[in-house]
Write a protein that holds these residues in place. Sequence first.
Motif, PDB file in Angstrom:
ATOM      1  N   ASP A  50       1.088  -1.173  -0.034  1.00 20.12           N
ATOM      2  CA  ASP A  50      -0.093  -0.008  -0.049  1.00 20.12           C
ATOM      3  C   ASP A  50       0.931   1.310   0.096  1.00 20.12           C
ATOM      4  O   ASP A  50       1.985   1.212   0.656  1.00 20.12           O
ATOM      5  CB  ASP A  50      -1.076   0.116   1.218  1.00 20.12           C
ATOM      6  CG  ASP A  50      -1.864  -1.161   1.257  1.00 20.12           C
ATOM      7  OD1 ASP A  50      -2.435  -1.679   0.235  1.00 20.12           O
ATOM      8  OD2 ASP A  50      -2.297  -1.524   2.374  1.00 20.12           O
ATOM      9  N   THR A  51       0.537   2.318  -0.816  1.00 24.16           N
ATOM     10  CA  THR A  51       1.159   3.395  -0.847  1.00 24.16           C
ATOM     11  C   THR A  51       0.106   4.622  -0.728  1.00 24.16           C
ATOM     12  O   THR A  51      -1.022   4.489  -0.668  1.00 24.16           O
ATOM     13  CB  THR A  51       1.785   3.676  -2.050  1.00 24.16           C
ATOM     14  OG1 THR A  51       0.783   3.837  -3.423  1.00 24.16           O
ATOM     15  CG2 THR A  51       2.720   2.564  -2.544  1.00 24.16           C
ATOM     16  N   TYR A  52       0.532   5.725  -0.288  1.00 29.28           N
ATOM     17  CA  TYR A  52      -0.362   6.852   0.296  1.00 29.28           C
ATOM     18  C   TYR A  52      -0.090   8.380  -0.425  1.00 29.28           C
ATOM     19  O   TYR A  52      -0.972   9.175  -0.112  1.00 29.28           O
ATOM     20  CB  TYR A  52      -0.379   7.028   1.553  1.00 29.28           C
ATOM     21  CG  TYR A  52      -0.593   5.869   2.468  1.00 29.28           C
ATOM     22  CD1 TYR A  52      -1.960   5.612   2.814  1.00 29.28           C
ATOM     23  CD2 TYR A  52       0.523   4.848   2.628  1.00 29.28           C
ATOM     24  CE1 TYR A  52      -2.284   4.183   3.520  1.00 29.28           C
ATOM     25  CE2 TYR A  52       0.114   3.575   3.230  1.00 29.28           C
ATOM     26  CZ  TYR A  52      -1.124   3.384   3.822  1.00 29.28           C
ATOM     27  OH  TYR A  52      -1.640   2.190   4.336  1.00 29.28           O
ATOM     28  N   SER A  53       0.694   8.504  -1.359  1.00 25.52           N
ATOM     29  CA  SER A  53       1.008   9.666  -2.012  1.00 25.52           C
ATOM     30  C   SER A  53       0.836   9.716  -3.456  1.00 25.52           C
ATOM     31  O   SER A  53       1.088   8.805  -4.283  1.00 25.52           O
ATOM     32  CB  SER A  53       2.495  10.276  -1.742  1.00 25.52           C
ATOM     33  OG  SER A  53       3.470   9.419  -2.119  1.00 25.52           O
ATOM     34  N   ASP A  80       5.507   9.030   1.311  1.00 30.05           N
ATOM     35  CA  ASP A  80       4.501   8.542   2.098  1.00 30.05           C
ATOM     36  C   ASP A  80       4.375   8.786   3.560  1.00 30.05           C
ATOM     37  O   ASP A  80       3.775   8.403   4.291  1.00 30.05           O
ATOM     38  CB  ASP A  80       4.246   6.693   1.840  1.00 30.05           C
ATOM     39  CG  ASP A  80       3.671   6.520   0.697  1.00 30.05           C
ATOM     40  OD1 ASP A  80       2.894   7.589  -0.089  1.00 30.05           O
ATOM     41  OD2 ASP A  80       3.901   5.399   0.036  1.00 30.05           O
ATOM     42  N   ARG A 140       4.824   5.667   5.695  1.00 27.25           N
ATOM     43  CA  ARG A 140       3.558   4.921   5.965  1.00 27.25           C
ATOM     44  C   ARG A 140       3.549   3.623   4.782  1.00 27.25           C
ATOM     45  O   ARG A 140       2.744   2.581   4.986  1.00 27.25           O
ATOM     46  CB  ARG A 140       2.389   5.527   5.886  1.00 27.25           C
ATOM     47  CG  ARG A 140       2.116   6.423   6.783  1.00 27.25           C
ATOM     48  CD  ARG A 140       0.722   7.021   6.894  1.00 27.25           C
ATOM     49  NE  ARG A 140       0.648   7.964   5.630  1.00 27.25           N
ATOM     50  CZ  ARG A 140      -0.599   8.339   5.209  1.00 27.25           C
ATOM     51  NH1 ARG A 140      -1.582   7.917   5.531  1.00 27.25           N
ATOM     52  NH2 ARG A 140      -0.471   9.151   4.021  1.00 27.25           N
ATOM     53  N   THR A 141       4.537   3.562   3.862  1.00 31.57           N
ATOM     54  CA  THR A 141       4.418   2.586   2.916  1.00 31.57           C
ATOM     55  C   THR A 141       4.452   1.008   3.423  1.00 31.57           C
ATOM     56  O   THR A 141       5.344   0.805   4.335  1.00 31.57           O
ATOM     57  CB  THR A 141       5.818   2.935   1.942  1.00 31.57           C
ATOM     58  OG1 THR A 141       6.038   4.197   1.636  1.00 31.57           O
ATOM     59  CG2 THR A 141       5.466   2.086   0.645  1.00 31.57           C
TER      60      THR A 141
END
Length: 607
Positions: free
Chosen positions: A404-407, A440, A443-444
């Motif tokens: 999962d990534t967030y950016s 991220d 958070r990655t």
Amino acid sequence: MGGRSRPRGGAAHRRGPRRACPHSESRRSSMLDHVIRGATVVDGTGAPACTADVGVRDGRIAAVGPQVTEEARTTEDATGLVLAPGFVDPHTHYDAQLFWDPYATPSLNHGVTTVAAGNCGFTLAPLHPDRPEDADYTRRMMSKVEGMSLVALERGAPWSWHTFGEYLDALEGRVAVNAGFMVGHCALRRHVMGAEAVGGQPSDGQLAAMVRLSHEAMEAGAWGLSTTQSSSHTDGDGQPVASRHARPQELLALARAVGEHEGTQIEAIVAGCLDQFSDAEIDLLVEMSAAAGRPLNWNVLTIDAAVPERVPRQLEASERARKAGGRIVALTMPILTPMNMSLGTFCALNLIPGWGEILGLPVPERIGRLRDPAVRAELLRRAGSKEAGVFRRLTNFGRYVIGDTYSEANRGLTGRVVQDVAEERGQDPFTCLVEICAHDELRTVLWPMPTDNDPASWALRAETWRHEDVLLGGSDAGAHLDRMCGAPYTTRFLGDCLRGRRLVGLEQAVRMLTDDPARLFGLRGRGRIREGWHADLVLFDPERIGAGQATLVHDLPGGSPRLDAKALGVRAVWVNGVEAIRDDVVTGAVPGKVLRSGRDTRTVSTR
């Protein structure tokens, strides 16, 4: 998951001419609760499978035979399906989760009907009645050392007990699985010594009090003692957990106490469990088992053909124990259980010497240090050194898969291998990984690809499983909830045995998941399909048995995340004769028992 009304089995499992099962005994006349008709019965002993009917009455197996004719309240056609004893997971951490999830999911979904908990020296009881802060310390310790959600621990369990017996009573009548619990050394030490349990040594009086407290726990039903001296175990304050400060005299005193109670065991973790035992560690484990006159199990034997000396070294402890009048059993997993990593939260990378100091910094400072080439070079040097031990296997960063990534900067990277991205960007893999995570805010989610998935390692596993002191297990179910999902090892292993590598035949595979762990713990009347024994049963489709991909769900108290995996091909699971799972859905029944030493377990000889 919906099931088929007329399940079909492979040719080897289809119903043919009935062969008499060797388990048939006299029948009782009263009505049966349920009859499973025409199943391929694999009884747990390793005996050849046979086609039979199985009748259940009052929580026990009442009839096994070619044709059960007694009247029953309900029946079902199991043609083409395999009926096995309920699986026994010898190493879990369901101590807290059972309060908010009495079904011990996903273990129960995957056919596990009995769990052993209270492992690694960590239990929620006893708690000192005059020190409410001990409960807070325990919650923070469990959150750090076993990766449990602190919010879930605070909101999901009542924390209404002080004695170990009161803890067991709090679970009685409200669980869907059978559960047995060791008493944890850390809790004993904290109860007697307070804050001095971390760093201090007990006086003679305090050691005597610790021994008395362990006696009280085992009289209430604790399965024995669990303890840890592993360098990977730190509390919520970042300090070595209490039992790591214990000297051999203390450990042996507690081991001798175990030997005074019926149906008890020892579970112990030392630093060498992560890689290879030292001579002193082998001596300690052998002395503890011999002093107790009880089996001692440890977790987990890692099998890798690239390190051929590890298995014989670890099993040397078992050989020496037998000569000394003890028994040491190694737990090992029959599947590869991936554990995700993160540069943002505590994970196994923190345990590499020198890494914890950097990964424990506040996130902005951590990012700055990780972007420093000199810092990265030093981290890589430490990661590749001998002091990193078994964690060296986690340091081939090019073989990490991005989760999962967030950016926006990381859009499209999920599922890609770091090495490929690094080559595209002209970076070395670790630099590339750091930059991805920095975008991220760390958070990655990162998934290291296993290094021991080669044919030679699997051949070594198959050979090692045949050793008399090696037992399948070590799922850690209930712990490291958002990092790994070991609970489905039972169904994954069976699927691999039936349709994958086929390293073990079906009858042997079932025995390894049922009767072997049941006999190690001395479980009374569990682990086999036999008349008069408890009706813990799993009905599954041999063509589909397996597990789905682990996915992140947010169903813990407070919305905290955990990894979950669907069970494939499991038609039904019965615990003490009551249907607890049907087609991967819990029924809502809570027929499980809190299994107490002596009453529900018998002493297992070490000779």
